[in-house]
Write a protein that holds these residues in place. Structure first.
Motif, PDB file in Angstrom:
ATOM      1  N   PRO A 100       0.831  -1.207   0.000  1.00 30.20           N
ATOM      2  CA  PRO A 100       0.000   0.000   0.000  1.00 30.20           C
ATOM      3  C   PRO A 100       0.866   1.259   0.000  1.00 30.20           C
ATOM      4  O   PRO A 100       2.003   1.242   0.504  1.00 30.20           O
ATOM      5  N   PRO A 101       0.369   2.368  -0.550  1.00 29.99           N
ATOM      6  CA  PRO A 101       1.139   3.620  -0.562  1.00 29.99           C
ATOM      7  C   PRO A 101       1.424   4.173   0.833  1.00 29.99           C
ATOM      8  O   PRO A 101       2.385   4.918   1.021  1.00 29.99           O
ATOM      9  N   ALA A 102       0.591   3.822   1.798  1.00 31.94           N
ATOM     10  CA  ALA A 102       0.817   4.216   3.187  1.00 31.94           C
ATOM     11  C   ALA A 102       0.477   3.021   4.057  1.00 31.94           C
ATOM     12  O   ALA A 102      -0.430   2.244   3.746  1.00 31.94           O
ATOM     13  N   GLY A 103       1.235   2.868   5.133  1.00 36.07           N
ATOM     14  CA  GLY A 103       0.939   1.720   5.969  1.00 36.07           C
ATOM     15  C   GLY A 103       1.754   1.681   7.236  1.00 36.07           C
ATOM     16  O   GLY A 103       2.640   2.513   7.469  1.00 36.07           O
ATOM     17  N   ALA A 104       1.419   0.712   8.057  1.00 34.89           N
ATOM     18  CA  ALA A 104       2.153   0.420   9.284  1.00 34.89           C
ATOM     19  C   ALA A 104       2.225  -1.093   9.407  1.00 34.89           C
ATOM     20  O   ALA A 104       1.249  -1.791   9.107  1.00 34.89           O
ATOM     21  N   ALA A 105       3.371  -1.589   9.818  1.00 33.91           N
ATOM     22  CA  ALA A 105       3.558  -3.034   9.871  1.00 33.91           C
ATOM     23  C   ALA A 105       4.553  -3.375  10.971  1.00 33.91           C
ATOM     24  O   ALA A 105       5.299  -2.515  11.455  1.00 33.91           O
ATOM     25  N   THR A 106       4.556  -4.627  11.336  1.00 31.73           N
ATOM     26  CA  THR A 106       5.552  -5.157  12.254  1.00 31.73           C
ATOM     27  C   THR A 106       6.494  -6.053  11.455  1.00 31.73           C
ATOM     28  O   THR A 106       6.037  -6.957  10.752  1.00 31.73           O
ATOM     29  N   ARG A 107       7.781  -5.784  11.576  1.00 33.23           N
ATOM     30  CA  ARG A 107       8.782  -6.607  10.897  1.00 33.23           C
ATOM     31  C   ARG A 107       9.479  -7.481  11.937  1.00 33.23           C
ATOM     32  O   ARG A 107       9.995  -6.981  12.940  1.00 33.23           O
ATOM     33  N   THR A 108       9.486  -8.777  11.682  1.00 34.65           N
ATOM     34  CA  THR A 108      10.166  -9.734  12.538  1.00 34.65           C
ATOM     35  C   THR A 108      11.402 -10.240  11.806  1.00 34.65           C
ATOM     36  O   THR A 108      11.294 -10.736  10.679  1.00 34.65           O
ATOM     37  N   SER A 109      12.569 -10.099  12.426  1.00 33.65           N
ATOM     38  CA  SER A 109      13.837 -10.436  11.768  1.00 33.65           C
ATOM     39  C   SER A 109      14.643 -11.417  12.606  1.00 33.65           C
ATOM     40  O   SER A 109      14.665 -11.328  13.838  1.00 33.65           O
ATOM     41  N   ARG A 110      15.297 -12.331  11.919  1.00 35.98           N
ATOM     42  CA  ARG A 110      16.169 -13.292  12.593  1.00 35.98           C
ATOM     43  C   ARG A 110      17.248 -13.744  11.633  1.00 35.98           C
ATOM     44  O   ARG A 110      17.108 -13.618  10.404  1.00 35.98           O
ATOM     45  N   VAL A 111      18.340 -14.254  12.185  1.00 37.60           N
ATOM     46  CA  VAL A 111      19.375 -14.879  11.361  1.00 37.60           C
ATOM     47  C   VAL A 111      18.880 -16.273  11.010  1.00 37.60           C
ATOM     48  O   VAL A 111      18.706 -17.127  11.881  1.00 37.60           O
ATOM     49  N   ALA A 112      18.615 -16.506   9.718  1.00 36.69           N
ATOM     50  CA  ALA A 112      18.036 -17.774   9.268  1.00 36.69           C
ATOM     51  C   ALA A 112      19.088 -18.798   8.895  1.00 36.69           C
ATOM     52  O   ALA A 112      18.812 -20.004   8.896  1.00 36.69           O
ATOM     53  N   ALA A 113      20.296 -18.348   8.567  1.00 37.91           N
ATOM     54  CA  ALA A 113      21.357 -19.287   8.178  1.00 37.91           C
ATOM     55  C   ALA A 113      22.704 -18.600   8.318  1.00 37.91           C
ATOM     56  O   ALA A 113      22.812 -17.375   8.185  1.00 37.91           O
ATOM     57  N   VAL A 114      23.726 -19.400   8.591  1.00 37.40           N
ATOM     58  CA  VAL A 114      25.113 -18.934   8.598  1.00 37.40           C
ATOM     59  C   VAL A 114      25.918 -19.959   7.801  1.00 37.40           C
ATOM     60  O   VAL A 114      25.970 -21.131   8.167  1.00 37.40           O
ATOM     61  N   TYR A 115      26.504 -19.517   6.714  1.00 35.48           N
ATOM     62  CA  TYR A 115      27.239 -20.429   5.844  1.00 35.48           C
ATOM     63  C   TYR A 115      28.739 -20.140   5.903  1.00 35.48           C
ATOM     64  O   TYR A 115      29.169 -18.990   6.068  1.00 35.48           O
TER      65      TYR A 115
END
Length: 297
Positions: A100-115
């Motif tokens: 959407p052109p305007a919005g609010a959201a929650t972002r959930t972040s994590r380290v998914a892999a380490v190579y």
């Protein structure tokens, strides 16, 4: 201090609140070259509020709280690295619905892999954003950390996406304005590598380089406009590897191979993918983006 892969992978996800307005979208679109020519109706849909279409790559800067969520990876438990050794290696975005052109959201972040690449480590940061109506996007950011490999971990996948052995169906040249990086940095990435000549020289470059994610956005816009009739809602995912640099003032040549090729002028053609490459014209098309695929519906 080496990366503690087990600790990084076991760390709890981090949540960040994001919010954006049409002004943020407009600034991002201008930062990747939209609005040229300024009276072209096909360009006005990117730069006027009353008809605003949001390019999916805006997800990399939405909320302006650490571009692509990179800070969440570098600040995770078990990750203590020299920032000068970190390179943005690749980026992928999967869209769950149009932004959407305007919005609010929650972002959930994590380290998914380490190579473990031997002389380097690759961190994969996975971020998922959702608003009150449900999931918006999922992004994978790959960070290449020099000098942090050799810890005995999995090497990880390295699936190349070679350009097809035929002439591209479409070729688009996009001139990079001399001030493009100065404009793009206003969307959140204020790394002096892209603005300060002295800092760029210390990093080994003859002058400031364009942001990789700016090239990423320019290439996506070219493909949407050229192959998908300007319909941003058709993009399902977009992945690219950052293979080299482009300097402001140069020209980005984008070669595109749709598979299958949509019917000209059709907004309802079936889904498929676009294999894409981007190179710097003035330096014999030195690679800028490689292993690049847009999936569309």
């Amino acid at each position: 201090m080496p990366i503690d892969a087990a600790r990084a992978l076991a760390a709890r996800p981090r949540e960040t609140l994001l919010a954006w307005t049409p002004k943020d979208v407009l600034l991002y679109h201008l930062g990747i070259g939209a609005g040229r020519a300024a009276t072209d109706p096909d360009e006005l849909r990117y730069v006027l509020e009353d008809r605003l279409h949001v390019l999916p790559s805006f997800a990399t800067v939405a909320g302006d709280v650490g571009v692509a969520g990179v800070g969440a990876a570098l600040g995770a438990p078990g990750v203590d690295v020299d920032l000068t050794a970190v390179l943005h290696g690749a980026q992928r975005i999967a869209l769950h619905r149009p932004l959407p052109p305007a919005g609010a959201a929650t972002r959930t972040s994590r380290v998914a892999a380490v190579y473990d690449k031997g002389k380097a480590a690759v961190l994969v940061l996975r971020s998922e954003a959702a608003d009150e109506d449900g999931p918006l996007w999922t992004s994978d950011t790959q960070l290449y950390v020099r000098g942090e490999g050799g810890f005995g971990g999995e090497r990880g996948p390295s699936p190349p996406v070679p350009a097809p052995g035929r002439e591209p169906a479409h070729v688009a040249d996009r001139g990079i304005r001399a001030d493009q990086a100065l404009l793009y940095r206003l969307s959140g990435d204020a790394n002096p590598l892209h603005a300060d000549p002295e800092f760029a020289a210390l990093a080994g470059f003859e002058r400031p380089i364009l942001h990789g994610l700016c090239s990423y956005g320019i290439a996506l816009k070219a493909a949407v406009d050229t192959v998908l009739g300007g319909d941003v809602g058709r993009v399902r995912s977009y992945a690219a590897r950052f293979a080299g640099v482009v300097y402001p003032g140069e020209t980005l040549r984008i070669r595109m191979w749709p598979e299958p090729e949509p019917e000209p002028g059709s907004g309802s053609a079936g889904g498929g993918r676009i294999v894409l490459t981007a190179g710097a014209v003035e330096r014999d098309e030195a690679p800028v983006l490689a292993d690049t695929v847009i999936e569309y519906g």
